[in-house]
Design an enzyme around this catalytic site. Structure first.
Site, short mmCIF file in Angstrom:
data_model
loop_
_atom_site.label_atom_id
_atom_site.label_comp_id
_atom_site.label_asym_id
_atom_site.label_seq_id
_atom_site.Cartn_x
_atom_site.Cartn_y
_atom_site.Cartn_z
N TRP A 1 0.85 -1.20 0.00
CA TRP A 1 0.00 0.00 0.00
C TRP A 1 0.88 1.25 0.00
O TRP A 1 1.54 1.50 -1.02
CB TRP A 1 -1.06 -0.06 1.11
CG TRP A 1 -0.65 -0.23 2.53
CD1 TRP A 1 -0.61 0.73 3.49
CD2 TRP A 1 -0.26 -1.45 3.18
NE1 TRP A 1 -0.21 0.20 4.68
CE2 TRP A 1 0.00 -1.13 4.53
CE3 TRP A 1 -0.11 -2.77 2.77
CZ2 TRP A 1 0.41 -2.09 5.48
CZ3 TRP A 1 0.30 -3.73 3.70
CH2 TRP A 1 0.55 -3.39 5.03
N ASP A 2 0.92 2.05 1.05
CA ASP A 2 1.66 3.32 1.00
C ASP A 2 3.03 3.13 0.32
O ASP A 2 3.85 2.32 0.78
CB ASP A 2 1.89 3.86 2.41
CG ASP A 2 0.61 4.21 3.13
OD1 ASP A 2 -0.47 4.05 2.54
OD2 ASP A 2 0.69 4.64 4.29
N ALA A 56 4.72 4.28 7.21
CA ALA A 56 5.30 4.99 6.08
C ALA A 56 6.35 6.03 6.47
O ALA A 56 6.38 6.53 7.60
CB ALA A 56 4.19 5.66 5.26
N ARG A 110 3.34 10.57 12.53
CA ARG A 110 3.88 9.58 11.60
C ARG A 110 4.17 10.20 10.23
O ARG A 110 4.01 11.38 10.01
CB ARG A 110 2.90 8.41 11.45
CG ARG A 110 1.50 8.77 10.99
CD ARG A 110 0.65 7.50 10.87
NE ARG A 110 -0.73 7.75 10.47
CZ ARG A 110 -1.76 7.76 11.29
NH1 ARG A 110 -1.59 7.57 12.59
NH2 ARG A 110 -2.99 7.97 10.82
N ASP A 111 4.63 9.34 9.33
CA ASP A 111 4.85 9.68 7.92
C ASP A 111 5.94 10.73 7.70
O ASP A 111 5.72 11.74 7.02
CB ASP A 111 3.55 10.15 7.25
CG ASP A 111 2.43 9.14 7.34
OD1 ASP A 111 2.72 7.97 7.61
OD2 ASP A 111 1.26 9.52 7.16
N GLU A 147 -2.82 12.76 6.31
CA GLU A 147 -1.80 11.72 6.17
C GLU A 147 -0.81 12.02 5.04
O GLU A 147 -1.11 12.71 4.08
CB GLU A 147 -2.47 10.37 5.92
CG GLU A 147 -3.34 9.93 7.10
CD GLU A 147 -3.71 8.47 7.05
OE1 GLU A 147 -3.14 7.69 7.82
OE2 GLU A 147 -4.58 8.11 6.22
#
Length: 442
Positions: free
Chosen positions: A70-71, A141, A222-223, A309
């Site tokens: 996915w990501d 991610a 995150r990310d 996100e």
């Protein structure tokens, strides 16, 4: 499917980022912050310029039959352009074995990598990190940058702690570096550094897990996305966070609604205070990317949206384009928007960000297939990558999927790259120009 000339996209967004050495960015201390408001969201309308073509998942293939992915993000140069290492492009993706139910993949996610000579036919290289080295109970991610010495720096979200029971949703930023090795047989990584935690939420600008546990509906830190400001030369990490404080410490203010005229006649429903998404930024303060200074958020969506996100920035001319992804069910009560890519523009990195197209919406899934894709990432030349999420599920929502038979869940989950799109940017406007092939990176 849009088949307009690629020359149109090239003319508007360009094949490379153009910078002006004369413009100076404002400092973080100068800025008052930007808000994505309820008024902005109220202007969202789907049209042919922002609605993606319908995806036919039966025509697509997984990167690796044994894994959901996915990501996804490409290896980039410091200037944000897609890197080519001895003829190879390299992408990274969150992954889980293909026999794992879609709703469980985030609980065991690890980062795998793939390489390609042409940016469309990808070969699996396996897990990025050596077994047992990555931090967290699973990895979410991040980003990857190659420096002038051909060393790759990996930034990722270390979620939870190794060996924890039950799983937690603590999120910290981790970093490791390695040398990239290429041959006629492919790509590998050697001479790994230790993995280090480089950044945690501070509770002042960004909510801590402890603050969020006092009644909020979700938590995010995150990310991490590497970004070098072409105007100042300073280096940063852009990331998803939540505005600081426990719910009892926050309130919905008029500026969260929008203009005085809109706020005067707009009622903010109870519970909206639980929606406190933000896009954060931290400045690199040493040469090996292990020390950072947290700065105030670039953008906040208080009382508007809970999750902004995979935020990232591209620079075109003198303008900074800030993009983020969100789900339809992450909007606060009383407003709504589709699963989509949203964008904002400013003349300065620490300037006032205004929503593209008046509302922020850049790419939406079509109404006939509202959950077909997610996790869009815009590259400097306007190519947009994403992954196939859930297709052809009728009137069901994402929340309904986990209650369906396992066969249904597997049949309708993509877990693979979506067809890439091409967008054009012109000042504060955007539009989808054409659809490219599956997983194409240019």
């Amino acid at each position: 499917m849009r088949k307009q000339s690629m020359l149109v996209a090239t003319a508007i967004i360009g094949l490379s980022t153009i910078f002006s050495p004369l413009a100076e960015s404002a400092t973080a201390e100068d800025r008052t912050g930007s808000n994505w408001t309820r008024e902005h969201v109220s202007k969202i309308e789907l049209n042919e310029q922002n609605t993606a073509p319908i995806i036919n998942a039966d025509e697509l293939e997984k990167l690796d039959d044994d894994y959901h992915t996915w990501d996804t993000w490409p290896l980039k140069n410091k200037d944000g352009s897609v890197a080519t290492v001895n003829g190879y492009k390299i992408i990274f993706a969150l992954s889980a074995p293909s026999d794992v139910l879609p709703g469980k993949v985030h609980d065991i996610a690890e980062i795998r990598y793939f390489y390609s000579k042409n940016g469309k036919d990808w070969v699996s290289g396996g897990p990025v990190f050596e077994e047992g080295d990555a931090l967290g109970s699973r990895q979410w991610a991040g980003s990857a940058m190659i420096d002038e010495n051909n060393q790759i720096h990996f930034f990722y979200t270390a979620t939870g702690r190794e060996g924890e029971e039950p799983l937690t949703y603590e999120q910290r930023f981790a970093k490791a570096s390695a040398d990239v090795v290429t041959s006629k047989n492919g790509v590998s990584f050697e001479n790994w550094s230790d993995h280090q935690i480089i950044l945690e939420a501070d509770g002042e600008y960004y909510q801590t897990k402890e603050q969020g546990d006092q009644g909020d509906i979700a938590y995010a830190f995150r990310d991490p996305e590497f970004f070098k400001d072409p105007k100042s030369g300073e280096e940063y990490i852009i990331f998803e966070g939540n505005s600081s404080g426990a719910p009892a410490d926050r309130s919905c203010l008029p500026e969260h609604s929008g203009s005085p005229e809109f706020a005067e006649h707009h009622e903010v429903p109870e519970g909206s205070v639980l929606f406190n998404g933000s896009i954060g930024i931290a400045k690199v303060t040493n040469d090996d990317y292990t020390e950072f200074e947290l700065l105030p958020p670039l953008l906040e969506a208080n009382c508007v949206n809970q999750e902004l996100e995979r935020p990232h920035i591209i620079v075109k001319g003198n303008q900074y384009y800030l993009f983020t992804d969100t789900h339809f069910d992450k909007f606060a009560p009383g407003i709504t928007g589709p699963e989509g890519l949203y964008g904002f523009v400013s003349d300065e990195l620490f300037g006032d960000y205004e929503p593209l197209n008046g509302s922020g919406l850049v790419i939406a899934n079509p109404e006939e297939n509202p959950f077909q894709a997610y996790s869009w990432l815009v590259l400097p030349n306007g190519t947009v990558i994403s992954f196939v999420h859930f297709t052809d599920i009728g009137d069901l929502t994402i929340g309904d999927i986990g209650h369906q038979p396992e066969e249904f869940q597997f049949d309708h989950f993509g877990g693979m790259p979506a067809p890439s799109l091409k967008i054009a940017l012109n000042q504060d406007r955007s539009r989808i120009v054409t659809e490219l092939g599956q997983g194409v990176i240019k």
